[in-house]
Write an enzyme that holds these catalytic residues in place. Structure first.
Site, PDB file in Angstrom:
ATOM      1  N   GLY A  11       0.779  -1.229   0.000  1.00  0.00           N
ATOM      2  CA  GLY A  11       0.000   0.000   0.000  1.00  0.00           C
ATOM      3  C   GLY A  11       0.811   1.279   0.000  1.00  0.00           C
ATOM      4  CG  ASN A  13       1.631   3.318  -5.826  1.00  0.00           C
ATOM      5  OD1 ASN A  13       1.932   4.375  -6.365  1.00  0.00           O
ATOM      6  ND2 ASN A  13       2.237   2.178  -6.080  1.00  0.00           N
ATOM      7  CG  HIS A 108       1.831  -2.045 -15.783  1.00  0.00           C
ATOM      8  ND1 HIS A 108       1.506  -3.286 -15.251  1.00  0.00           N
ATOM      9  CD2 HIS A 108       2.815  -2.266 -16.683  1.00  0.00           C
ATOM     10  CE1 HIS A 108       2.262  -4.209 -15.833  1.00  0.00           C
ATOM     11  NE2 HIS A 108       3.068  -3.623 -16.699  1.00  0.00           N
ATOM     12  CG  ASP A 141     -13.619  -4.700 -21.098  1.00  0.00           C
ATOM     13  OD1 ASP A 141     -14.602  -4.930 -21.827  1.00  0.00           O
ATOM     14  OD2 ASP A 141     -13.687  -4.105 -20.004  1.00  0.00           O
TER      15      ASP A 141
HETATM   16  C1  GRF Z   1       4.438  -2.451  -6.851  1.00  0.00           C
HETATM   17  O1  GRF Z   1       5.101  -3.465  -7.593  1.00  0.00           O
HETATM   18  C2  GRF Z   1       4.101  -1.308  -7.767  1.00  0.00           C
HETATM   19  O2  GRF Z   1       5.081  -1.181  -8.781  1.00  0.00           O
HETATM   20  C3  GRF Z   1       2.795  -1.721  -8.352  1.00  0.00           C
HETATM   21  O3  GRF Z   1       2.123  -2.436  -7.329  1.00  0.00           O
HETATM   22  C4  GRF Z   1       3.096  -3.002  -6.421  1.00  0.00           C
HETATM   23  C5  GRF Z   1       2.759  -2.733  -4.983  1.00  0.00           C
HETATM   24  O4  GRF Z   1       2.782  -1.386  -4.727  1.00  0.00           O
HETATM   25  N1  GRF Z   1       2.020  -0.568  -8.758  1.00  0.00           N
HETATM   26  P1  GRF Z   1       2.209  -0.800  -3.299  1.00  0.00           P
HETATM   27  O5  GRF Z   1       3.401  -0.532  -2.438  1.00  0.00           O
HETATM   28  O6  GRF Z   1       1.301  -1.866  -2.679  1.00  0.00           O
HETATM   29  O7  GRF Z   1       1.463   0.452  -3.679  1.00  0.00           O
END
Ligand code: GRF
Length: 203
Positions: A11, A13, A108, A141
Site C-alpha cells: 500500500g 501507493n 503499472h 477490458d
Molecule cells: C508495486 O510493484 C508497484 O510497482 C505496483 O504495485 C506493487 C505494490 O505497490 N504498482 P504498493 O506498495 O502496494 O502500492
C-alpha cells in the site's frame, strides 16, 4: 470528490495518495480502501489513517464475476467518484470495468505498451533496456492495455537488480499517481470515447 482505492499489498501507493489528499495536492478524500487480501499491509495503513476498509477475500469466490459483484456491493455505499487501483493484483472483469468506465485508474510498473503483466523489472533488465518506468492509465477490458494518462522514466544503472530497479520505479509511482489523480479530480483529465484529454487536448 470521493476516492476508493483497491490494493492487495503493502500500500505504498495508497499511502502516497492519502498523503496527497491530506496536503491538498489532491482535493478529494479517500472514502474507502478495498483489498482482496486479509492482512495486507495496506489495511494497517488504512486503519492508521482512519479510512474505512473493506476486505473481499478472493478465495471465497468461485469465479471472477462473483468476486467483482461482491467488491462492487462493498464499494457501493461509499459512492466513489473515482476508483484507483494501486498494487491491486486481481484481473477485473468487464462487469466491474463497465461500472466505472472513465473513472477507473491503474498504475503499472513499466513503460507501457512494453511489459504488460508481471515481473516487469526483471524483464526490462533481461532485455538490456537502458531505462524503465511507470505508467498511469485508464482501465479498460484489455489487461494493462488501457489508454495511458501519464508516464515517467528512470535510468537503469549497470549494477541494478530487480529489487533496486523496482524501488526506483516505486518512488516514481508515488509522484505520478497523485499527479494524475489530481488532474482527474480537478476535472482536467477525461476519458471520452476511448480518447484521453487533459484540459480538452488529446494526450
Ligand atoms: C508495486 O510493484 C508497484 O510497482 C505496483 O504495485 C506493487 C505494490 O505497490 N504498482 P504498493 O506498495 O502496494 O502500492
Amino acid at each position: 470528490s470521493r476516492l476508493a482505492i483497491l490494493a492487495s499489498g503493502n500500500g505504498s501507493n495508497m499511502q502516497a495518495i492519502a498523503d496527497a489528499c491530506s496536503d491538498g495536492t489532491i482535493p478529494a478524500r479517500i472514502t474507502v480502501i478495498g483489498s482482496n487480501r486479509p492482512g495486507a499491509g495496506v489495511l494497517e495503513r488504512a486503519r492508521r489513517a482512519g479510512i474505512p476498509q473493506v476486505v473481499v477475500d478472493h478465495r471465497d469466490y468461485a469465479t471472477r464475476d462473483a468476486f467483482d459483484r461482491a467488491m462492487l456491493a462493498e464499494l457501493e455505499p461509499h459512492a466513489p467518484d473515482l476508483v484507483v487501483l494501486a498494487g491491486f493484483m486481481r484481473i477485473l472483469t468487464p462487469l466491474f470495468i463497465a461500472s466505472f468506465r472513465g473513472r477507473l485508474l491503474n498504475i503499472h510498473p513499466s513503460l507501457l505498451p512494453k511489459y504488460p503483466g508481471l515481473k516487469t523489472h526483471a524483464r526490462a533488465l533481461a532485455a538490456g533496456d537502458r531505462e524503465h518506468g511507470a505508467t498511469v492509465h485508464f482501465v479498460t477490458d484489455e489487461l494493462d492495455g488501457g489508454p495511458p494518462v501519464l508516464q515517467a522514466r528512470v535510468p537503469i544503472i549497470p549494477d541494478d537488480n530487480a529489487d533496486t530497479l523496482a524501488a526506483r520505479v516505486l518512488e516514481l509511482e508515488h509522484r505520478i499517481y497523485p499527479q494524475a489523480i489530481s488532474w482527474w479530480v480537478k476535472g482536467r483529465l477525461r476519458l471520452t470515447a476511448g480518447e484521453v484529454t487533459l484540459d480538452g487536448k488529446t494526450m
